[in-house]
Design a protein around this motif. Structure first.
Motif, short mmCIF file in Angstrom:
data_model
loop_
_atom_site.label_atom_id
_atom_site.label_comp_id
_atom_site.label_asym_id
_atom_site.label_seq_id
_atom_site.Cartn_x
_atom_site.Cartn_y
_atom_site.Cartn_z
N THR A 371 0.84 -1.19 0.00
CA THR A 371 0.00 0.00 0.00
C THR A 371 0.88 1.25 0.00
O THR A 371 1.83 1.36 0.78
N GLY A 372 0.58 2.19 -0.92
CA GLY A 372 1.36 3.42 -1.01
C GLY A 372 2.59 3.29 -1.88
O GLY A 372 3.42 4.22 -1.93
N SER A 373 2.74 2.17 -2.56
CA SER A 373 3.94 1.97 -3.39
C SER A 373 3.86 2.70 -4.72
O SER A 373 4.87 2.84 -5.41
N GLY A 374 2.63 3.15 -5.13
CA GLY A 374 2.50 3.91 -6.37
C GLY A 374 1.67 3.23 -7.44
O GLY A 374 1.54 3.75 -8.55
N LYS A 375 1.08 2.07 -7.11
CA LYS A 375 0.29 1.32 -8.11
C LYS A 375 -0.87 2.15 -8.63
O LYS A 375 -1.05 2.33 -9.84
N SER A 376 -1.68 2.68 -7.71
CA SER A 376 -2.86 3.45 -8.11
C SER A 376 -2.47 4.77 -8.76
O SER A 376 -3.23 5.31 -9.58
N SER A 377 -1.29 5.29 -8.43
CA SER A 377 -0.85 6.55 -9.03
C SER A 377 -0.64 6.41 -10.53
O SER A 377 -0.88 7.35 -11.29
N ILE A 378 -0.19 5.22 -10.96
CA ILE A 378 -0.05 4.98 -12.40
C ILE A 378 -1.40 5.10 -13.08
O ILE A 378 -1.52 5.71 -14.16
N ILE A 379 -2.43 4.57 -12.43
CA ILE A 379 -3.78 4.62 -12.99
C ILE A 379 -4.31 6.05 -12.99
O ILE A 379 -4.98 6.48 -13.92
N GLN A 380 -3.98 6.79 -11.93
CA GLN A 380 -4.43 8.19 -11.85
C GLN A 380 -3.90 8.99 -13.04
O GLN A 380 -4.59 9.85 -13.59
N LEU A 381 -2.68 8.70 -13.44
CA LEU A 381 -2.09 9.41 -14.59
C LEU A 381 -2.71 8.94 -15.90
O LEU A 381 -2.96 9.75 -16.80
N LEU A 382 -2.93 7.63 -16.02
CA LEU A 382 -3.54 7.11 -17.25
C LEU A 382 -4.93 7.68 -17.50
O LEU A 382 -5.32 7.93 -18.63
N ILE A 540 4.87 -8.15 -15.30
CA ILE A 540 4.48 -7.82 -13.93
C ILE A 540 5.52 -6.84 -13.38
O ILE A 540 6.73 -7.10 -13.46
N PHE A 541 5.04 -5.72 -12.85
CA PHE A 541 5.93 -4.73 -12.25
C PHE A 541 5.70 -4.72 -10.74
O PHE A 541 4.56 -4.59 -10.27
N VAL A 542 6.78 -4.84 -9.99
CA VAL A 542 6.70 -4.74 -8.53
C VAL A 542 7.17 -3.34 -8.14
O VAL A 542 8.30 -2.94 -8.46
N LEU A 543 6.30 -2.59 -7.48
CA LEU A 543 6.62 -1.20 -7.12
C LEU A 543 6.93 -1.06 -5.64
O LEU A 543 6.34 -1.77 -4.79
N ASP A 544 7.83 -0.15 -5.35
CA ASP A 544 8.18 0.16 -3.97
C ASP A 544 8.58 1.64 -3.90
O ASP A 544 9.51 2.07 -4.59
N GLU A 545 7.82 2.41 -3.12
CA GLU A 545 8.06 3.85 -2.94
C GLU A 545 8.16 4.58 -4.28
O GLU A 545 9.05 5.41 -4.51
N GLY A 546 7.22 4.25 -5.17
CA GLY A 546 7.09 4.98 -6.43
C GLY A 546 8.06 4.57 -7.51
O GLY A 546 8.15 5.24 -8.55
#
Length: 582
Positions: A371-382, A540-546
């Motif tokens: 949670t908070g790694s930036g997954k949803s932020s990618i969607i926010q930009l798309l 598959i992309f693993v995100l951590d702190e953006g």
């Protein structure tokens, strides 16, 4: 009056109704001032003069002008109310439209209860002043003007003596306005906080009861309610201080009138009828001036409300795209992030930092991370819910800013983790993104999302009216409806934001099977916590702190023995444990 000038575009188109109301008000005010004249003639000519035969004619004349006044009063009130209602209809429509196009950053800090208060209580306060407050101000000017003309006609000296207190009354009214307006602004803000508290409590009632926090909520509401009470008491204190003062000044005028007017009557410079009429006319001036406090009360409330409405209207809307955006066409769905960064407003750290990846047309991308790694932020930009801070985001090889926002989103289907359904029929909810969809298309999408069976079992099937936020359906049922809703749009890019988190494993397998079919030819982004939801993805992309710390296929990431492998092992152990217990 600056607030009313800035809001003039909402009421000036209906100024004809205000003019008709004003014309009628002139008749009403003029006839009102005639009453004392009838009284003066009745006393001086009919009673004192002994011409009793004139009294019936005066009575008939009085009835006639009262009839005219009644008709004029109706016209005044009807057109005045029409002026206010039509004006705020336009204002409310523009406010609602504005809210639809404000960027997400506005809603990051906005409170639902406060917005509801502005669109209801504040709009209504503004309407009330348009309908009645303006008329009262005009009535004040006309009544004082007409009354003073008649008073000067009867006696110039007595008029001047009587009006000597008016400057003091005007000063008191001015000071009253200076104190009452800031008070009403505080009252409006306190009311907005009160509405917000009620809205949050009702929306979160399940949480309140589940955690047995009824008493805590009662106490919190008590604090907010106390603040609203305190603000209103402060206003009442101002009113209680100034209104008796204004009344006292008005009564001094009456005393001066009786003293000097009585002297003029004894000196035969004023008749008994003229003195009686004069006394009535004085109160036609003093009364409206004292009543000016009520008008200022309404004006201050309306001005405070208007300022709060302008705060919304002045907010900068997001632009849908450049003046010459690309012509609308069905997107292919190729997505590229080139050193993209995102920082949310008032945040110290980037949500995304120098993100680079490519999603070819028709590919499936899995996004995994804490949670908070930036997954949803990618969607926010798309979705262009937010704008990137730096870098380049391309769709089909063109900058995302070149696309009209509405047309871009018509090419993107999204299923959010928190499903929102409207208080309408299931059919309307399913077709929300594509109102032109046929019933056959709606049913086909519902079947693919494994929703058709439970929908058919509802009392009215697809015509069943849902409660607020889909009340009456389970979390899994709401998510399946959201998935079907996205399918109906036939998007080029499909986004699944943990869309199967509320369904059981068996249903998830059925949905995934159906979704693999509809993913064909679409670029799909899957945000998931369950490895089972992303293991079939092309990348598959693993995100951590953006940042992307790992990337590859399911098998490749398992071999790396990094974060992805640890998540997989934990979930696999949990699944084995559940199976053993079963």
């Amino acid at each position: 009056m600056e607030t009313f000038k800035r809001l003039a575009k909402f009421y000036l188109p209906d100024k004809k109704y205000f003019i008709w109301s004003l014309i009628a008000l002139v008749f009403v005010t003029g006839i009102t001032v005639i009453y004392p004249v009838f009284l003066q003639v009745a006393i001086d000519v009919g009673i004192t003069g002994g011409q009793y035969e004139i009294i019936p004619y005066l009575a008939i004349g009085l009835i006639a002008i009262m009839t005219i006044k009644g008709i004029a009063t109706y016209v005044n009130q009807y057109f005045g109310d029409l002026f206010g209602v039509r004006s705020v209809y336009r204002l409310r429509k523009d406010l609602y439209k504005k809210l639809q196009f404000l960027p997400f950053r506005y809603y990051d800090n906005a409170k639902t209860g406060d917005l509801m208060s502005r669109l209801t209580a504040d709009v209504e306060a503004f309407r009330f002043f348009l309908s009645f407050g303006f008329a009262q101000l005009v009535n004040f000017v006309l009544l004082v003007g007409f009354a003073m003309i008649v008073m000067f006609y009867y006696s110039v000296p007595l008029t001047l003596v009587t009006m000597v207190t008016l400057p003091f009354l005007a000063v008191a009214v001015y000071k009253f306005d200076k104190r009452v307006h800031p008070g009403f602004r505080k009252v409006r803000r306190s009311l907005a906080r009160l509405n917000t508290k009620v809205q949050e409590n009702v929306s979160g009632m399940h949480t309140v009861k589940a955690l047995s926090q009824e008493t805590t909520e009662k106490n919190r509401f008590g604090d907010t309610n106390d603040d609203y009470r305190t603000k209103n008491i402060a206003i009442s204190n101002v009113w209680s201080t100034y209104f008796p003062l204004m009344e006292f000044i008005g009564n001094i005028s009456a005393v001066l009138l009786l003293g000097f007017g009585g002297y003029l009557a004894v000196q035969n410079q004023l008749t008994a009828g003229e003195l009686t009429a004069f006394f009535s006319l004085v109160w036609f001036i003093i009364g409206p001036i004292m009543n000016l406090g009520f008008v200022i009360n309404q004006f201050s409330q309306s001005k405070a409300s208007g300022e709060r409405l302008l705060e919304i209207l002045d907010e900068e809307e997001r632009h849908n795209g450049p003046e010459k955006s690309l012509p609308y066409a069905k997107l292919q769905g190729e997505v590229s992030f080139n050193n993209v960064s995102l920082r949310y407003q008032n945040k110290a750290k980037n949500a995304l930092s120098n993100l680079t990846f490519a999603a070819p047309k028709g590919s499936t991308i899995g996004l995994v991370g804490a949670t908070g790694s930036g997954k949803s932020s990618i969607i926010q930009l798309l979705m262009r819910f937010y704008e990137k801070t730096a870098g380049e985001l391309l769709i089909d090889g063109k900058p995302i800013e070149d696309y009209d926002v509405k047309e871009l989103r018509q090419n993107v289907g999204i299923v959010l983790q928190q499903t929102f359904l409207f208080s309408s029929s299931i059919r309307d909810n399913l077709a929300y993104g594509n109102p032109e969809a046929s019933m056959e298309e709606i049913i086909a999408a519902a079947k693919r999302a494994d929703a058709h069976e439970f929908i058919e079992q509802l009392p009215e099937g697809y015509d069943t009216i849902l409660g607020e936020r889909g009340l009456g359906l389970s979390g899994g049922q709401k998510q399946r409806i959201a998935i079907a809703r996205a399918m109906i749009m036939n998007p080029s890019i499909l986004i699944l934001d943990d869309s199967t988190s509320a369904v059981d494993m068996q249903t998830e397998v059925k949905i995934q099977k159906a979704m693999r079919e509809i993913m064909q030819g679409r670029t799909t982004f899957i945000i998931a916590h369950r490895i089972s939801s992303v293991k079939h993805c092309d990348q598959i992309f693993v995100l951590d702190e953006g940042e992307i710390t790992e990337r590859g296929t399911h098998e490749e990431l398992l071999q790396e023995k990094g974060i992805y492998r640890r998540i997989y092992d934990i979930q696999n152990q949990d699944q084995q444990y559940v199976l053993q217990q079963a």
